[in-house]
Write a protein that holds these residues in place. Structure first.
Motif, mmCIF file in Angstrom:
data_model
loop_
_atom_site.group_PDB
_atom_site.id
_atom_site.type_symbol
_atom_site.label_atom_id
_atom_site.label_comp_id
_atom_site.label_asym_id
_atom_site.label_seq_id
_atom_site.Cartn_x
_atom_site.Cartn_y
_atom_site.Cartn_z
ATOM 1 N N UNK A 110 29.047 -11.822 5.175
ATOM 2 C CA UNK A 110 29.821 -12.928 5.395
ATOM 3 C C UNK A 110 31.200 -12.291 5.608
ATOM 4 N N UNK A 111 31.601 -11.571 4.599
ATOM 5 C CA UNK A 111 32.946 -11.053 4.712
ATOM 6 C C UNK A 111 33.308 -10.304 5.936
ATOM 7 N N UNK A 112 32.274 -9.649 6.138
ATOM 8 C CA UNK A 112 32.187 -8.896 7.453
ATOM 9 C C UNK A 112 32.575 -9.804 8.763
ATOM 10 N N UNK A 167 36.842 -10.700 1.421
ATOM 11 C CA UNK A 167 37.592 -10.118 2.765
ATOM 12 C C UNK A 167 38.861 -10.018 2.494
ATOM 13 N N UNK A 168 39.487 -10.873 1.608
ATOM 14 C CA UNK A 168 40.754 -10.830 1.287
ATOM 15 C C UNK A 168 40.848 -9.353 0.467
ATOM 16 N N UNK A 169 39.788 -9.349 -0.380
ATOM 17 C CA UNK A 169 39.956 -8.121 -1.343
ATOM 18 C C UNK A 169 39.765 -6.677 -0.483
ATOM 19 N N UNK A 170 38.863 -6.744 0.242
ATOM 20 C CA UNK A 170 38.546 -5.414 1.204
ATOM 21 C C UNK A 170 39.524 -5.202 2.064
ATOM 22 N N UNK A 212 34.740 -2.807 7.318
ATOM 23 C CA UNK A 212 33.923 -1.910 6.295
ATOM 24 C C UNK A 212 34.437 -2.343 5.013
ATOM 25 N N UNK A 213 35.488 -2.365 4.873
ATOM 26 C CA UNK A 213 36.282 -2.658 3.421
ATOM 27 C C UNK A 213 35.868 -4.043 2.921
ATOM 28 N N UNK A 214 35.674 -5.080 3.869
ATOM 29 C CA UNK A 214 35.176 -6.460 3.473
ATOM 30 C C UNK A 214 33.621 -6.676 2.918
ATOM 31 N N UNK A 215 33.183 -5.354 3.488
ATOM 32 C CA UNK A 215 31.494 -5.536 2.909
ATOM 33 C C UNK A 215 31.674 -5.117 1.542
ATOM 34 N N UNK A 216 32.343 -3.819 1.247
ATOM 35 C CA UNK A 216 32.384 -3.603 -0.041
ATOM 36 C C UNK A 216 33.286 -4.645 -1.103
#
Lengths: 290, 384
Positions: A21-23, A228-231, A237-241
């Protein structure tokens, strides 16, 4: 050791749902500069559509997921064309408020179209339990982790090598210049909304297989937002992680510190991370000429 | 001639459905208007829609029998979405704008408590049958009557039963972080002290939580043998499925807000044998079957599908109100109705134990029974 393994694997599974979902959040932000607060609601609507297909047309997993994802793409396109495009050029605050209004409407539509009962999305797959030693996982949980990794790889390739991916990055970088270079920003926005809805739909379907479809399901959107804020809001791609990190952090906090800390673990994490990297772990520093 | 015509017209209007001479608002010569504030959207609609169906069954039954002393009953509903502020607003609207005569079913526990000052000040006869809590009936209010049993007492009955059936076992508890959770915990703690239970795991969760993997892993690690799942619907489903994943089978007890047959299907085979407590009859009992048979002929197919335990609670509450209004005769007033509800003595509804109120008694404190889930038939059966 068994306890730690159970906590970590469950954390990765729920984190993968957050991550997908963050992606979806990041894809829209990267191309339109908008945070879509209806992301969880879109995931919920697509899951309900999947459940409707499974109980009325066919329970075949390919028919259900295919049908639901087509519906998700259409939903994304309709939202972009009818709701978001008229807001182009309007203040960001107004546009974000529109996504909040959209979230409330989609949330309330569940009771009008379906009902308040939780329902099982039974596709004949995903609910079996696989055991390795004393640790068990549902096949749907394993599949969602694999799906997240596949999406991450797919997006990396898409943004790096495909013409459309490069066009999306160009629009994200500077939409006016992109327009001057012959890129249709309107079309890029539409594709971003459609892709984002489909991505959230995938998360919704996996969530529904593992848990159930219910009118409270939209809350996974709220849990995915810290991811998504964190990534990094602009880092797909960062949001997924970020999702994986939030899922694991929540479960470690819940498992070792107590369930009261589970809800705040993700937010505590983003406070700390944003203090050090205000643009997120993988986000790009925003530089403006003054 | 003109005067005669006007007089005749006014007289005709009065007889054709104008306000009845010696009655309060919401009553005409042909109709009694009732109103409910209830959650009809969002997850709590699961209880609100079902409860309203129960009220409708009671009204349809009364109307089919000729109404209340010749007046037909009509029901209007307002959705509060289970949000206290909206309950207050909708209650004001029902009383001041829609001018209903009485409220046969008001929203959940916290919502009724929020609207208490409005209800209390107006004096409108009100039945609270969704989730009775102490604040509704202690101290007693002239016009507010709670139907059911208290959360604390319900938990005490269930935990005592499970403790006697499972002596010397280790216990675990998870509750929601709200007034409902506090009531469950209070009831549980009473029996823990009384029976000296060995509680090895206790936690609370935030309302709306859907993943309970870390909580259930801790529960497993603590070696819990008897587990009280204090969730409502989705939460209990998630907890039981997680237990199945972790390959542990403690004795599980759930509480009536989550005792909905559809939940058993969602939990799957892991639901078999779960214990529950309730003051309304399980649908698998002869009384439950008789109620379903009755409802089938009185509500629409969609309404029939919405039936769950809250339907019985709504039905019982509405029956109390209708019986009291009937005893008031044609001069239907709030004062008389409140007086007659108070005078209710051993009212049989078929869906729960006979109900009574009395001077300063505003709570039926209905008899509870423990029941057990049977996954094969997706039903709860009374435990002898």
């Amino acid at each position: 050791m068994r306890f730690l393994a159970e906590i970590l694997l469950s954390g990765l599974a729920i984190g993968a749902i957050y991550g997908i979902i963050a992606i979806g959040f990041a894809v829209i932000y990267k191309t339109t500069g908008l945070v879509n607060f209806a992301q969880g609601e879109i995931a919920m609507i697509v899951a309900y559509i999947a459940w409707t297909i499974s109980t009325t047309l066919s329970g075949n997993v390919f028919v259900v997921t295919g049908g639901a994802l087509v519906a998700a793409v259409l939903l994304g396109l309709v939202i972009e064309r009818v709701v978001m495009r008229p807001m182009l050029g309007e203040p960001v605050f107004s546009t974000v408020m529109v996504t909040i209004a959209l979230a409330v409407i989609l949330r309330s539509s569940i009771n009008f179209i379906w009902d308040a009962y939780p329902q099982a999305l039974n596709l004949g797959v995903g609910r079996d339990i696989v055991r390795v030693g004393a640790v068990g996982m549902r096949t749907g949980q394993i599949a969602v982790i694999v799906m997240l990794l596949a999406l991450l790889a797919g997006f990396w390739l898409f943004f790096r090598y495909s013409r459309y991916g490069i066009a999306m990055r160009a629009v994200a970088g500077d939409d006016r210049t992109a327009l001057l270079m012959g890129i249709s920003t309107g079309r890029v926005h539409a594709v971003a909304w459609a892709a984002s809805a489909a991505i959230s739909g995938i998360a919704g379907i996996f969530f529904a297989i593992t848990y159930d479809v219910s009118p409270a399901m939209y809350e996974i959107g709220l849990k995915s937002f810290p991811a998504t804020i964190l990534g990094g809001l602009d880092a797909v791609i960062g949001s997924g992680f970020g999702g994986l990190l939030i899922g694991v952090a929540e479960n470690l906090a819940g498992g070792y510190l107590g369930s009261g800390t589970k809800e705040i673990a993700g937010f505590a994490m983003i406070i700390v991370i944003l203090m050090v990297r205000p643009f997120g772990l993988f986000g790009q520093r925003d530089i403006e000429r003054v | 001639m003109l005067r005669t015509l006007i007089a005749a017209g006014l007289a005709a209007a009065a007889f054709a459905g104008g306000p009845a001479a010696a009655a309060d608002q919401g009553v005409t010569d042909t109709e009694i208007l009732l109103g409910s504030v209830i959650p009809l959207t969002g997850p709590p609609a699961l209880l609100g829609v079902a409860h309203t169906t129960g009220v409708k069954v009671a009204i349809a039954e009364a109307n089919a029998a000729g109404g209340v002393n010749g007046r037909k009953i009509r029901l209007i509903m307002d959705d509060d979405g289970y949000i206290g502020a909206r309950t207050i607003q909708a209650t004001r609207k029902l009383i001041d704008v829609d001018k209903v005569f009485a409220i046969p079913g008001q929203s959940g526990s916290g919502q009724v408590l929020a609207a208490m000052p409005v209800l209390d000040k107006s004096g409108i006869p009100t039945i609270a049958s969704v989730g009775p809590v102490k604040g509704m009936y202690e101290p007693p209010h002239k016009n507010i009557f709670a139907v059911g049993s208290s959360y604390e007492e319900g938990i005490r009955v269930l935990v005592r039963f499970l403790a006697e059936k499972n002596p010397g076992k280790t216990w675990g508890l998870i509750t929601q972080d709200d007034d409902y959770g506090v009531a469950v915990r209070d009831g549980f703690d009473d029996v823990v002290k009384e029976k000296k239970l060995n509680v090895v795991y206790s936690a609370s969760y935030k309302r709306g939580q859907q993943d309970f993997s870390s909580e259930m892993a801790r529960l497993k690690d603590a070696g819990v043998e008897v587990f009280l799942a204090g969730g409502i619907i989705s939460e209990n489903v998630a907890m039981v499925k997680e237990l199945e994943k972790l390959a542990i089978k403690p004795v599980v007890g759930i509480f009536w807000p989550g005792r909905v047959e559809a939940v058993l299907k969602l939990m799957g085979p892991a639901s078999d044998g779960i214990y529950a407590v309730d003051y309304v009859e399980p649908f698998a009992s002869p009384a439950g079957q008789a109620f379903l048979e009755k409802a089938k002929g009185l509500v629409s197919e969609a309404e029939f599908k919405s039936i769950n335990r809250y339907t019985m609670a709504g039905y019982a509450g509405a029956r109390v109100l209708i019986a009291a209004m009937t005893r008031c005769g044609r001069d239907l007033t709030w004062a008389c109705t409140n007086r007659e509800i108070e005078a209710t003595k051993d009212l049989e509804t078929g869906v729960m134990a006979p109900m009574s109120f009395g001077p300063n008694v505003r709570f039926t404190n209905s008899k509870l029974q423990v029941m057990q889930a049977d996954f094969a038939t997706l039903s709860y059966k009374p435990v002898k």
